[in-house]
Each structure stands twice: as C-alpha cells, then as structure tokens.
Write a protein that holds these residues in place. Structure first.
Motif, PDB file in Angstrom:
ATOM      1  N   UNK A 180     -91.291 -31.784  25.619  1.00 53.99           N
ATOM      2  CA  UNK A 180     -92.003 -31.845  26.808  1.00 53.99           C
ATOM      3  C   UNK A 180     -92.771 -33.090  27.246  1.00 53.99           C
ATOM      4  N   UNK A 181     -93.178 -33.914  26.105  1.00 52.17           N
ATOM      5  CA  UNK A 181     -93.884 -35.021  26.417  1.00 52.17           C
ATOM      6  C   UNK A 181     -92.941 -36.125  26.691  1.00 52.17           C
ATOM      7  N   UNK A 182     -91.845 -36.140  25.973  1.00 52.95           N
ATOM      8  CA  UNK A 182     -90.870 -37.019  26.286  1.00 52.95           C
ATOM      9  C   UNK A 182     -90.100 -37.048  27.612  1.00 52.95           C
ATOM     10  N   UNK A 183     -89.945 -35.612  27.990  1.00 54.57           N
ATOM     11  CA  UNK A 183     -89.239 -35.360  29.388  1.00 54.57           C
ATOM     12  C   UNK A 183     -90.216 -35.920  30.411  1.00 54.57           C
ATOM     13  N   UNK A 184     -91.616 -35.549  30.061  1.00 55.80           N
ATOM     14  CA  UNK A 184     -92.397 -35.974  31.213  1.00 55.80           C
ATOM     15  C   UNK A 184     -92.847 -37.684  31.359  1.00 55.80           C
ATOM     16  N   UNK A 185     -92.614 -38.240  29.960  1.00 55.44           N
ATOM     17  CA  UNK A 185     -92.742 -39.644  30.144  1.00 55.44           C
ATOM     18  C   UNK A 185     -91.307 -40.171  30.777  1.00 55.44           C
ATOM     19  N   UNK A 186     -90.216 -39.717  30.593  1.00 56.36           N
ATOM     20  CA  UNK A 186     -89.166 -40.086  31.286  1.00 56.36           C
ATOM     21  C   UNK A 186     -89.289 -39.762  32.730  1.00 56.36           C
ATOM     22  N   UNK A 187     -89.987 -38.891  33.254  1.00 54.75           N
ATOM     23  CA  UNK A 187     -90.087 -38.223  34.671  1.00 54.75           C
ATOM     24  C   UNK A 187     -90.938 -39.467  35.367  1.00 54.75           C
ATOM     25  N   UNK A 188     -92.010 -40.133  34.470  1.00 55.98           N
ATOM     26  CA  UNK A 188     -92.850 -41.023  35.056  1.00 55.98           C
ATOM     27  C   UNK A 188     -91.919 -42.249  35.728  1.00 55.98           C
ATOM     28  N   UNK A 189     -90.999 -42.327  35.142  1.00 55.54           N
ATOM     29  CA  UNK A 189     -89.887 -43.688  35.517  1.00 55.54           C
ATOM     30  C   UNK A 189     -88.944 -43.099  36.786  1.00 55.54           C
ATOM     31  N   UNK A 190     -88.494 -41.842  36.599  1.00 54.53           N
ATOM     32  CA  UNK A 190     -87.756 -41.151  37.430  1.00 54.53           C
ATOM     33  C   UNK A 190     -88.276 -40.842  38.875  1.00 54.53           C
ATOM     34  N   UNK A 191     -89.349 -40.194  38.839  1.00 55.99           N
ATOM     35  CA  UNK A 191     -90.259 -39.884  39.912  1.00 55.99           C
ATOM     36  C   UNK A 191     -91.467 -40.386  40.085  1.00 55.99           C
ATOM     37  N   UNK A 192     -91.282 -41.910  39.988  1.00 55.87           N
ATOM     38  CA  UNK A 192     -92.557 -42.691  40.057  1.00 55.87           C
ATOM     39  C   UNK A 192     -93.452 -42.511  41.230  1.00 55.87           C
ATOM     40  N   UNK A 193     -92.648 -42.551  42.283  1.00 54.94           N
ATOM     41  CA  UNK A 193     -93.554 -42.415  43.618  1.00 54.94           C
ATOM     42  C   UNK A 193     -94.242 -41.175  43.595  1.00 54.94           C
TER      43      UNK A 193
END
Length: 120
Positions: free
Chosen positions: A12-25
């Motif tokens: 979950x933390x890895x996915x959340x970390x990746x989402x910080x780049x994908x859904x940065x806005x």
C-alpha cells in the motif's frame, strides 16, 4: 498473518508513493497554498513512502523504519485534516463525500497501529 499484514502495508505504501507522482495535482491540492514548494514536497513524500515500504521489508531495518513510519504518518496528518475541513477530494477523484474525508481521518491512527503491530 503478521507477515501478510507487513507485505500488504508495504505494498500500500509503495502504491501510495507512486501515486504521489501520477496524481501529483491531487496531492498538492491537499496542502494549503502558503506551503512552499508543494510539488517538491509531494514528490519527496512519494519517495519517502516507497523507501519506508522497502525499509519495512528488510528485517535489519524493520523496527527503526516502523518508528520513522509512525512519525511520518503523524507528520502528514495535518494534510488530511486540511482536506476534510476544506472539502478537498481524494487524489484522483473529482469530488469526495465530505463524510468520507472525515472518516479517512480515522485511517491514520489505524495505519499507525497496523505498522506497529506487524513490526513487533
């Protein structure tokens, strides 16, 4: 079960970390406008979440990483409060029911308990 909980939390933390780049806005919207370098902060927290997840998976660093993860979860809690108070949608969504935003506040203590439980 502890290992499964640890792997699920880390994933979950890895996915959340990746989402910080994908859904940065969406993540930037969770920070008040007066916060400087909001995008940089979001990218750094994304990297932090990925590194914390990896650190939790390494037995030699697990307990220390759990402590840092708890501190991190406490440090980012104000962004969730801001989102609930100002009705900021969950990143990736156009709108989020405000009740869910307040319920999400309960997730933070649950995540703290979870990471502590699976690393002890």
């Amino acid at each position: 079960m502890k290992k499964v909980g640890l792997y699920v939390f880390s994933l979950m933390f890895i996915v959340a970390g990746i989402l910080h780049f994908v859904l940065d806005d969406g993540f930037v919207a969770m920070l008040p406008a007066y916060v400087p370098l909001r995008y940089t902060l979001i990218y750094l927290t994304g990297i932090a979440e990925i590194l914390l997840a990896i650190g939790l998976l390494v037995p030699a660093t697990r307990k220390l990483t759990a402590i840092v993860t708890v501190i991190y979860l406490i440090a980012i809690f104000p962004a969730n409060i801001y989102s609930a108070v100002y009705d900021i949608p969950v990143p990736g969504f156009e709108e989020t029911d405000q009740t869910l935003l307040y319920i999400r506040l309960l997730a933070q203590p649950a995540l703290i308990w979870w990471v502590w439980k699976v690393t002890r």
